[in-house]
Design an enzyme around this catalytic site. Structure first.
Site, PDB file in Angstrom:
ATOM      1  N   ALA A 106      32.197 -31.640 -23.264  1.00 34.50           N
ATOM      2  CA  ALA A 106      32.215 -31.162 -24.647  1.00 34.50           C
ATOM      3  C   ALA A 106      32.473 -29.856 -24.785  1.00 34.50           C
ATOM      4  CB  ALA A 106      32.163 -32.148 -26.037  1.00 34.50           C
ATOM      5  N   GLY A 165      33.544 -35.267 -22.979  1.00 30.55           N
ATOM      6  CA  GLY A 165      34.639 -35.315 -22.744  1.00 30.55           C
ATOM      7  C   GLY A 165      35.612 -35.264 -21.999  1.00 30.55           C
TER       8      GLY A 165
HETATM    9  N1  COA Z   1      30.054 -27.288 -21.911  1.00 27.30           N
HETATM   10  C1  COA Z   1      29.244 -26.784 -22.258  1.00 27.30           C
HETATM   11  N2  COA Z   1      30.006 -24.968 -21.034  1.00 27.30           N
HETATM   12  C2  COA Z   1      29.518 -25.206 -19.712  1.00 27.30           C
HETATM   13  C3  COA Z   1      29.880 -27.231 -19.621  1.00 27.30           C
HETATM   14  C4  COA Z   1      29.631 -28.311 -20.967  1.00 27.30           C
HETATM   15  N3  COA Z   1      29.580 -29.272 -21.438  1.00 27.30           N
HETATM   16  N4  COA Z   1      29.463 -27.959 -18.519  1.00 27.30           N
HETATM   17  C5  COA Z   1      29.470 -26.456 -17.769  1.00 27.30           C
HETATM   18  N5  COA Z   1      29.105 -25.100 -18.684  1.00 27.30           N
HETATM   19  C6  COA Z   1      29.264 -24.232 -17.875  1.00 27.30           C
HETATM   20  C7  COA Z   1      28.164 -23.633 -17.555  1.00 27.30           C
HETATM   21  O1  COA Z   1      27.302 -23.441 -19.105  1.00 27.30           O
HETATM   22  C8  COA Z   1      28.471 -23.183 -16.626  1.00 27.30           C
HETATM   23  O2  COA Z   1      28.030 -21.211 -17.490  1.00 27.30           O
HETATM   24  P1  COA Z   1      27.755 -20.253 -17.288  1.00 27.30           P
HETATM   25  O3  COA Z   1      28.413 -19.553 -15.904  1.00 27.30           O
HETATM   26  O4  COA Z   1      27.819 -19.449 -18.298  1.00 27.30           O
HETATM   27  O5  COA Z   1      26.248 -20.454 -17.300  1.00 27.30           O
HETATM   28  C9  COA Z   1      29.258 -23.108 -16.315  1.00 27.30           C
HETATM   29  O6  COA Z   1      30.011 -24.315 -16.598  1.00 27.30           O
HETATM   30  C10 COA Z   1      28.874 -23.792 -14.687  1.00 27.30           C
HETATM   31  O7  COA Z   1      28.355 -24.445 -15.134  1.00 27.30           O
HETATM   32  P2  COA Z   1      27.138 -24.854 -13.990  1.00 27.30           P
HETATM   33  O8  COA Z   1      25.941 -25.683 -14.552  1.00 27.30           O
HETATM   34  O9  COA Z   1      26.633 -23.666 -13.904  1.00 27.30           O
HETATM   35  O10 COA Z   1      27.237 -25.543 -12.692  1.00 27.30           O
HETATM   36  P3  COA Z   1      26.556 -26.487 -11.390  1.00 27.30           P
HETATM   37  O11 COA Z   1      27.860 -26.946 -10.589  1.00 27.30           O
HETATM   38  O12 COA Z   1      25.623 -25.944 -11.248  1.00 27.30           O
HETATM   39  O13 COA Z   1      26.711 -27.724 -12.036  1.00 27.30           O
HETATM   40  C11 COA Z   1      27.295 -30.043 -13.710  1.00 27.30           C
HETATM   41  C12 COA Z   1      28.116 -28.257 -12.959  1.00 27.30           C
HETATM   42  C13 COA Z   1      28.789 -30.465 -14.291  1.00 27.30           C
HETATM   43  C14 COA Z   1      26.392 -30.714 -13.184  1.00 27.30           C
HETATM   44  C15 COA Z   1      26.460 -28.858 -14.879  1.00 27.30           C
HETATM   45  O14 COA Z   1      28.213 -27.941 -15.939  1.00 27.30           O
HETATM   46  C16 COA Z   1      26.498 -29.742 -16.735  1.00 27.30           C
HETATM   47  O15 COA Z   1      25.502 -30.766 -16.403  1.00 27.30           O
HETATM   48  N6  COA Z   1      27.173 -29.526 -17.340  1.00 27.30           N
HETATM   49  C17 COA Z   1      26.771 -30.735 -18.463  1.00 27.30           C
HETATM   50  C18 COA Z   1      27.860 -31.588 -18.129  1.00 27.30           C
HETATM   51  C19 COA Z   1      27.533 -32.733 -19.499  1.00 27.30           C
HETATM   52  O16 COA Z   1      25.974 -32.785 -20.378  1.00 27.30           O
HETATM   53  N7  COA Z   1      28.543 -33.056 -20.133  1.00 27.30           N
HETATM   54  C20 COA Z   1      28.727 -33.179 -21.722  1.00 27.30           C
HETATM   55  C21 COA Z   1      28.582 -32.786 -23.065  1.00 27.30           C
HETATM   56  S1  COA Z   1      28.453 -33.604 -24.456  1.00 27.30           S
END
Ligand code: COA
Length: 260
Positions: free
Chosen positions: A67, A112
């Site tokens: 999400a 999500g």
């Molecule tokens: N919600 C909003 N934005 C998200 C997102 C989420 N769940 N997951 C990734 N993004 C965004 C990041 O903020 C980033 O945006 P930006 O470029 O404007 O800063 C972009 O997507 C790329 O993500 P980034 O974190 O830079 O990629 P990464 O390769 O370093 O890491 C993940 C990848 C998936 C490990 C990491 O993005 C992450 O942990 N995401 C959240 C996962 C999560 O907790 N999901 C459950 C939500 S309830």
């Protein structure tokens, strides 16, 4: 087709491919996207030209990374409950759909995203896919059915572990856990989903819809699944496709089902 801002829809040979199209946010599900998913799933229900569907994510990195955390961060208690309930309603629509829906998990399926994949009837993952419910890292728990469906799919012990540690599992580990049906190289992902759907779409649609209903009944505390099965079996026996299927077998030919 309704206009979509966050989804790409493509109908080809009876298969509606629904692509979550927010690659710059790793296809995170904001509220608008959930609303659009509901409309797209409604189309799967209503459109006679749609015989099955595939969910996937844009790009090669993420299916759905959860999400949208920027929206969650703003939620009050009341809004948070309806946020979860709305998402749960949409994912239940997917789970209960009488047409087959496959998740083509092409990368991160977190929070999500894992919940969306689990709501689908079958999951196929690319080798780079990673699954997890990392909500506890945010001081949260899953809200779109993750505690329920993960436990149903992989059992209580491992679900407890993954939900409490927030650990991610690889596609291959997910397959071993029973979370994923197949793992394939990324370039073969959509073809594998299509192959599975075409096989299913060659069977009697009424029977397929009733299989989905009966299997779901296992997890519905208000239903007697055996009774649901007996009723569904009887329903099949009144269908034209049942006559066609049994006649085709006896006449040693391939059945041609009409969905009647
Ligand atoms: N919600 C909003 N934005 C998200 C997102 C989420 N769940 N997951 C990734 N993004 C965004 C990041 O903020 C980033 O945006 P930006 O470029 O404007 O800063 C972009 O997507 C790329 O993500 P980034 O974190 O830079 O990629 P990464 O390769 O370093 O890491 C993940 C990848 C998936 C490990 C990491 O993005 C992450 O942990 N995401 C959240 C996962 C999560 O907790 N999901 C459950 C939500 S309830």
């Amino acid at each position: 087709m309704a206009p979509y801002e966050n989804l790409l829809l493509d109908l080809n040979n009876g298969i509606l491919t629904i692509t979550i199209n927010r690659a710059d946010k790793l296809n995170a599900l904001n509220i608008d996207t959930i609303r659009e998913i509901k409309n797209a799933v409604q189309q799967v229900y209503d459109d006679v030209n749609v015989k099955g569907a595939v969910f996937t994510g844009a790009g090669q990195k993420a299916f759905v990374a959860g999400a949208d955390i920027s929206e969650i961060a703003e939620l009050s208690e009341v809004n948070a409950r309806s946020f979860a309930e709305r998402g749960q309603e949409v994912f239940s629509m997917i789970e209960r759909c009488n047409k087959p829906i496959v998740a083509a998990v092409n990368g991160f399926a977190l929070g999500g995203g894992c919940e969306l994949a689990m709501a689908c009837h079958i999951r196929v993952a690319s080798e780079n896919a990673r699954f997890g419910q990392p909500e506890v890292n945010l001081g949260l728990i899953p809200g779109y059915g993750g505690t329920q469906r993960l436990t149903q799919l992989i059992g209580k012990s491992k679900a407890m572990e993954l939900l409490m540690t927030a650990d991610m599992v690889s596609a291959e580990e997910a397959r071993q856990l029973g979370l994923v049906n197949y793992v394939v190289p990324q370039e073969q992902l959509m073809a594998k989903c299509q192959e599975l759907l075409e096989k299913i779409m060659g069977k009697a649609p009424l029977a397929i819809g009733l299989v989905i209903e009966c299997v779901n009944a296992v997890y519905d505390k208000d239903e007697n699944g055996f009774q649901t099965e007996a009723n569904s079996f009887a329903r099949c026996c009144t269908s034209e496709d049942f006559v066609e299927g049994t006649n085709a077998f006896l006449e040693k030919r391939r059945a041609v089902f009409k969905g009647l």
